[in-house]
Write an enzyme that holds these catalytic residues in place. Structure first.
Site, short mmCIF file in Angstrom:
data_model
loop_
_atom_site.label_atom_id
_atom_site.label_comp_id
_atom_site.label_asym_id
_atom_site.label_seq_id
_atom_site.Cartn_x
_atom_site.Cartn_y
_atom_site.Cartn_z
N PHE B 41 -67.17 33.57 -22.57
CA PHE B 41 -68.41 33.10 -23.52
C PHE B 41 -69.00 34.52 -24.03
O PHE B 41 -69.15 35.70 -23.16
CB PHE B 41 -69.33 32.42 -22.48
CG PHE B 41 -69.03 31.40 -21.73
CD1 PHE B 41 -69.07 30.16 -22.33
CD2 PHE B 41 -68.07 31.50 -20.65
CE1 PHE B 41 -68.50 28.64 -21.98
CE2 PHE B 41 -67.61 30.08 -20.09
CZ PHE B 41 -67.75 28.86 -20.71
N GLU B 42 -69.42 34.58 -25.11
CA GLU B 42 -69.82 35.75 -25.89
C GLU B 42 -70.82 36.29 -25.36
O GLU B 42 -71.09 37.66 -25.69
CB GLU B 42 -69.99 35.42 -27.39
CG GLU B 42 -70.99 34.40 -27.61
CD GLU B 42 -70.92 33.81 -28.92
OE1 GLU B 42 -70.64 34.40 -29.88
OE2 GLU B 42 -71.08 32.54 -29.24
N ASN B 43 -71.90 35.54 -24.60
CA ASN B 43 -72.71 36.61 -23.91
C ASN B 43 -72.42 37.42 -22.68
O ASN B 43 -73.09 38.08 -22.21
CB ASN B 43 -73.87 35.29 -23.42
CG ASN B 43 -73.35 34.55 -22.31
OD1 ASN B 43 -72.20 34.50 -22.05
ND2 ASN B 43 -74.16 33.78 -21.78
#
Lengths: 276, 221
Positions: B41-43
């Site tokens: 997940f890009e976070n």
């Protein structure tokens, strides 16, 4: 908070206030910026959720350099959309992707003029700004895109806990938190809890923001509401939905702002108003 | 649509899940046929367990808890750029016959922008898109190229499953009860129907997994 924002955030600054990527967004500081009528700000960020929408609506913003501006649960940010759809636009927008943003931010954090990425090829994002330039690999490989360093005047960062010198433990997803603090000229650190220096030193790998970077520590539990702070605060989904509905019209935004920003003196009154 | 999207994730694959519906598709795949898939997940999160509880954003508590790793954006997007990701999972406002996505600007309407979508499309080996099938979204050429895919795109819609960016756009399957005429009416580019089958109906396990991941119908109502 009032004093820290007065001292560290100046009109015209380049501000990073959404580095947690959906988590740990410093809404309390953003609302203080609105109450102090700071203006001409350039907001920088990856996915930046609805705090940026609020700063745009309040007229604090001149320019945005970001990968995404809206309301992550509900979709569009109405103030942002209205500002960009106005003729002429009320806010200048430079579109990034998350990776190109982080690449430029990291270059600033490390004091080099640009970073490189393999993304952006064939996109209109690459064409809309001179922040991106296709360059040959000096070592003979495939071409890459250079991304100009993204300087930051002030980073507003939420962490779980710190000592009074600003050495901070942060956990959960980090987004661009570390690079923001390192790129910035000034760092305003907001924590849920102040703890003894020994607590920090017991887990030095968890000290992701060393105090030498930090200019002010504000202890403000609930400062990130309605965004989540892992271990302290769950995301308040209903608040994001309610904001989305309330701000569909300009008048709706004005009323929301009057009630939740101008109508409260500080975060403590905001939390009391929420019934805490 | 969600079940068909989840089936695109093969067991053991490394998946990069974008915002909103893709988060749900990953959760359903994990709970059914792909228990060994790994989600990035890009976070900054990496997950091997399906989230326990309802997730609106990737930063929500249930997506953080039991994560395998919590790190930075550039760390996970760097793994993507390094070539470690098998499949990128995305949504968009507009898609064209070449698999380009637009999440920036449609006509006069300003949308939120790329997020990590452009990076995920450019750097994943193949992509899965999940979108509502409407003529205004399925256009010959997108008005703004936010994301250009590097590999083949499997497009899952409310009407069927399609392949893009691998020769002329073609229909893999139509969902139960959907007609060719209906798809042609809602699509702004030509499609090859020669190999079209019917999308297998969602299994009980898939429906159960969707209900568990989205109990209030926030995403699937």
């Amino acid at each position: 908070m009032r004093e820290a924002v007065e001292r560290l955030v100046r009109s015209g600054d380049r501000v990073s206030a959404a580095c947690g990527l959906e988590a740990r967004i410093p809404f309390a500081a953003g609302h203080e910026i609105v109450r102090q009528a700071k203006h001409g700000l350039t907001l920088v960020g990856p996915i930046s959720d609805m705090l940026y929408d609020q700063l745009v609506g309040a007229g604090c913003v001149r320019r945005i350099e970001a990968a995404w501006v809206g309301n992550v649960g509900a979709g569009l940010g109405h103030n942002f959309r209205r500002a960009l759809e106005a003729e002429p636009p009320l806010v200048e927008m430079v579109d990034y992707t998350n990776l190109s943003y982080a690449t430029g931010l990291r270059a600033a954090a490390e004091g080099v003029p640009f970073g490189v990425t393999r993304g952006l090829f064939g996109t209109d994002i690459a064409r809309q700004s001179d922040a991106f330039r296709e360059i040959a690999d000096p070592f003979g490989g495939e071409p890459v895109f250079a991304v100009r360093a993204i300087p930051v005047d002030v980073a507003i960062v939420v962490a779980q806990r710190a000592d009074e010198n600003g050495n901070a433990h942060v956990w959960g997803n980090l987004g661009t938190t570390l690079e923001s603090a390192r790129a910035a000229e000034r760092v305003l650190l907001i924590v849920e809890e102040l703890v003894a220096a020994e607590t920090l030193r017991a887990h030095p790998n968890r000290v992701l923001i060393p105090g030498l970077l930090v200019d002010a520590v504000v202890v403000e539990p609930g400062a990130a509401h309605p965004s989540p702070v892992e271990g302290y605060e769950e995301r308040d989904h209903a608040a994001f939905e309610a904001y989305h509905r309330a701000t569909r019209s300009r008048e709706g935004w004005d009323a929301w702002r009057a009630e939740w920003i101008d109508g409260v003196a500080d975060r403590a009154s905001y939390l009391r108003k929420l019934g805490r | 649509m969600v079940a068909a999207a989840a089936r695109q994730i093969r067991d053991g694959e490394i998946v990069f899940a974008g915002m909103r519906l893709p988060l749900l598709g990953f959760a359903v795949a994990k709970a059914t046929h792909a228990p060994r898939a790994i989600g990035l997940f890009e976070n900054g999160l990496i997950r091997e367990l399906p989230p326990r509880g309802f997730v609106v954003t990737m930063g929500d508590g249930p997506n953080q808890r039991d994560a395998t790793c919590a790190t930075t954006l550039i760390d996970v997007l760097g793994m993507l750029q390094r070539g470690r990701v098998d499949v990128g999972f995305l949504g968009g406002a507009e898609v064209d016959a070449f698999g380009n996505l637009n999440t920036t600007r449609v006509g006069k309407t300003r949308l939120p922008g790329s997020g990590g979508g452009s990076d995920i499309a450019a750097l994943s080996r193949r992509c899965v898109y999940v979108m509502e099938h409407e003529r205004r979204r399925f256009v010959e050429r997108v008005g703004y190229v936010t994301s250009r895919p590097r590999g083949v795109v499997t497009l899952i819609t409310t009407l069927g499953v399609f392949t893009l960016a691998d020769g002329p756009p073609r229909v893999v399957s139509l969902h139960h009860g959907v007609t060719r005429a209906q798809v042609e009416r809602e699509t702004g580019f030509a499609l090859d129907f020669a190999q079209a089958e019917e999308t297998p109906a969602p299994s009980e396990a898939e429906l159960r997994a969707i209900a568990e991941a989205d109990p209030s119908g926030f995403w699937t109502r």
